[in-house]
Write an enzyme that holds these catalytic residues in place. Structure first.
Site, PDB file in Angstrom:
ATOM      1  N   SER A 192      53.440  69.697  73.290  1.00 63.46           N
ATOM      2  CA  SER A 192      52.063  69.408  72.860  1.00 63.46           C
ATOM      3  C   SER A 192      51.273  69.011  74.102  1.00 63.46           C
ATOM      4  O   SER A 192      50.979  67.861  74.343  1.00 63.46           O
ATOM      5  CB  SER A 192      52.041  68.301  71.803  1.00 63.46           C
ATOM      6  N   HIS A 224      57.013  69.032  67.234  1.00 63.20           N
ATOM      7  CA  HIS A 224      58.375  68.691  67.661  1.00 63.20           C
ATOM      8  C   HIS A 224      59.405  68.847  66.550  1.00 63.20           C
ATOM      9  O   HIS A 224      60.594  68.594  66.776  1.00 63.20           O
ATOM     10  CB  HIS A 224      58.429  67.250  68.202  1.00 63.20           C
ATOM     11  N   GLU A 252      54.873  61.482  66.293  1.00 57.37           N
ATOM     12  CA  GLU A 252      55.874  60.476  66.663  1.00 57.37           C
ATOM     13  C   GLU A 252      55.636  59.138  65.975  1.00 57.37           C
ATOM     14  O   GLU A 252      54.512  58.632  65.963  1.00 57.37           O
ATOM     15  CB  GLU A 252      55.839  60.230  68.191  1.00 57.37           C
ATOM     16  N   ASP A 274      52.296  58.144  67.778  1.00 54.21           N
ATOM     17  CA  ASP A 274      51.624  59.198  68.543  1.00 54.21           C
ATOM     18  C   ASP A 274      51.361  60.361  67.600  1.00 54.21           C
ATOM     19  O   ASP A 274      52.190  61.249  67.456  1.00 54.21           O
ATOM     20  CB  ASP A 274      52.463  59.661  69.742  1.00 54.21           C
ATOM     21  N   GLU A 332      48.670  56.291  70.091  1.00 53.61           N
ATOM     22  CA  GLU A 332      48.438  57.227  71.200  1.00 53.61           C
ATOM     23  C   GLU A 332      47.790  58.495  70.637  1.00 53.61           C
ATOM     24  O   GLU A 332      48.164  58.960  69.559  1.00 53.61           O
ATOM     25  CB  GLU A 332      49.805  57.545  71.835  1.00 53.61           C
ATOM     26  N   ASP A 359      46.664  60.340  76.017  1.00 54.92           N
ATOM     27  CA  ASP A 359      47.674  61.233  76.607  1.00 54.92           C
ATOM     28  C   ASP A 359      47.012  62.577  76.931  1.00 54.92           C
ATOM     29  O   ASP A 359      46.591  62.808  78.066  1.00 54.92           O
ATOM     30  CB  ASP A 359      48.843  61.385  75.627  1.00 54.92           C
ATOM     31  N   LYS A 389      52.671  60.550  82.609  1.00 55.77           N
ATOM     32  CA  LYS A 389      53.695  61.594  82.696  1.00 55.77           C
ATOM     33  C   LYS A 389      53.582  62.249  84.069  1.00 55.77           C
ATOM     34  O   LYS A 389      52.542  62.834  84.377  1.00 55.77           O
ATOM     35  CB  LYS A 389      53.446  62.661  81.624  1.00 55.77           C
TER      36      LYS A 389
END
Ligand code: PGA
Ligand code: ZN
Length: 437
Positions: free
Chosen positions: A52, A166, A175, A254, A296, A323, A348
């Site tokens: 993603s 995911h 998430e 998330d 997030e 993010d 990240k």
């Protein structure tokens, strides 16, 4: 006369640099990079890969030869490391990683590192960081610690329920994480995560749910409503014997909402179409009902107006992490700080493409009073670089997936190793968190 380690005192000579194609945790090709210095010090890195992804991320280079790995091979990126990059970096002295990373950026010459490939560049940067830390005789986390920073062991955010891109279930939110904010030590936090994960598996099984896993090792039940999942996670926390809340184990979300934003700007959650304002109210209700401490990507990467509203409405109650909207880019984060969008950034390394720029992004956050959550990618290797980054940067927060599966536990096990070696390091969030309790 060729320059040697001796003739360039105070600098680092790279004598060997090479990459190979390996597999990530989804069984897709990625790079391993190995670097050797003239002193004999070595460093290696495995390159992660997201699913993603934000549209402004540094660009992965894939071969697009449909005859190999469905077009996902990385032989061209490997070739860039073994050819152009090796040529540029070998045979001269480098003062520090910043100088090496600047040379990589310059050699690539594109804003997104697309020419050489961000996957090639980030692998070289990480492997060089490791080699330089080894040459200095320091642990990677110590070597990464900026002079003004006190290192600390981060709160692990264990991703226990997976959805979105995911997992092949009807859950739009990507998430659901558990964060043992109230644990006294890292070891206790890891134990809480693993025990709650087991309790959650039993709970799902008792409800006749599948206990299959998503890409980050969390369960992927056939549930659609985020509130149903939140109830389940709270039950798992209390069943395992932990208090649910900020003094015990809190929840982080998330949603990765860029993935379920419709063309008309609305968000589709479990079949319902919600405006930004309605999404914000939905989050407000979730925070009222459940011990959610962090959200997030609550809104999409191009919904800047929505982000400013979200931050005004909920920024004093929860940590709001950007993010996809920030992509670990120091300039975008600086812009966001000016606009009052979010109060924290996800970090990240492969989103921006070098370790030096990642450290800049974190410094930008610190200057602006934004928290930082260091993060893995959904495609990972057993490389544990991010565990050291989280400790060395002193940011107090790490997300690395479930407390299960080798590529996820590699990060948590590295934290345990650091904690065992250095019992003097504090554990937990930087206090006080930038919000009301
Ligand atoms: P990704 O997901 O690695 O697939 O981008 C992780 C995240 O969105 O935080
Ligand atoms: Zn995310």
């Amino acid at each position: 006369m060729p320059r040697t380690a001796e003739t360039t005192a105070g600098t680092h000579q790279i004598t060997d640099i090479g990459a190979l194609e390996i597999l990530d945790s989804r069984g897709r090709p990625t790079l391993q990079v190995n670097v050797t210095l003239a002193t004999g010090a070595t460093g290696a890195a495995g390159v992660p890969s997201g699913a993603s992804t934000g549209s402004r991320e540094a660009v992965e280079r894939r071969d697009s030869d449909q005859g190999r790995y469905r077009g996902l091979g990385v032989l061209d990126a490997v070739g860039a490391v073994n050819g152009e990059i090796a040529q540029r970096l070998s045979g001269r002295g480098w003062h520090d990683l910043a100088e090496i990373d600047a040379a990589l950026i310059d050699l690539d010459g594109t804003p997104g590192k697309a020419r050489l490939g961000a996957n090639a560049v980030v692998g070289v940067s990480m492997a060089c960081a490791r080699a330089l830390s080894a040459a200095a005789g320091r642990e990677l986390w110590e070597w990464l610690t900026p002079p003004e920073i006190a290192p600390r062991l981060p709160v692990p955010h264990f991703n226990v329920i997976n959805g979105g891109v995911h997992a092949p279930n009807p859950l739009d939110f990507q998430e659901f994480m558990i964060a043992p904010l109230g644990a006294r030590t890292l070891a206790e936090a890891v134990r809480a995560g693993a025990e709650i994960y087991s309790a959650l598996r039993d709970l799902l099984a008792s409800q006749g749910q599948v206990t299959a896993l998503g890409d980050e090792g969390g369960f992927a039940p056939q549930l659609a409503e985020p509130e149903d999942v939140l109830s389940l996670v709270v039950t798992a926390i209390t069943t395992a014997g932990y208090p649910a809340g900020r003094d015990g184990v809190a929840i982080a979300l998330d949603p990765a909402s860029s993935e379920f934003r419709l063309e008309d700007g609305r968000y589709q959650v479990a079949g319902q179409k919600l405006t930004s304002a309605e999404m914000i109210e939905r989050y407000a209700e979730m925070i009222d009902r459940f011990p959610v401490w962090l959200i997030e990507d609550g809104l999409a990467e191009d919904d800047w107006a929505g982000w400013a509203d979200l931050t005004r409405r909920l920024g004093e109650r929860v940590q709001l992490v950007g993010d996809d909207i920030f992509v670990t880019n120091p300039e975008i984060i600086a812009d966001a700080i000016g606009r009052g969008a979010a109060n924290a950034a996800l970090i990240k390394v492969n989103q921006i493409g070098t370790v030096t720029e990642t450290l800049e992004a974190m410094a930008t956050c610190r200057r602006g009073g934004y928290a930082q959550l260091v993060s893995h990618r959904s495609g990972e290797t057993t490389d544990s670089f991010i565990a050291d980054l989280a400790v060395g940067s002193g940011c107090g927060e790490l997300k690395a997936g479930a407390p299960a599966r080798g590529e996820r536990v590699a990060k948590y096990n590295r934290l345990l190793e650091i904690a065992a070696a250095r019992p003097d390091l504090p554990y937990g969030l930087i206090t006080p968190p930038n919000m009301r309790r």
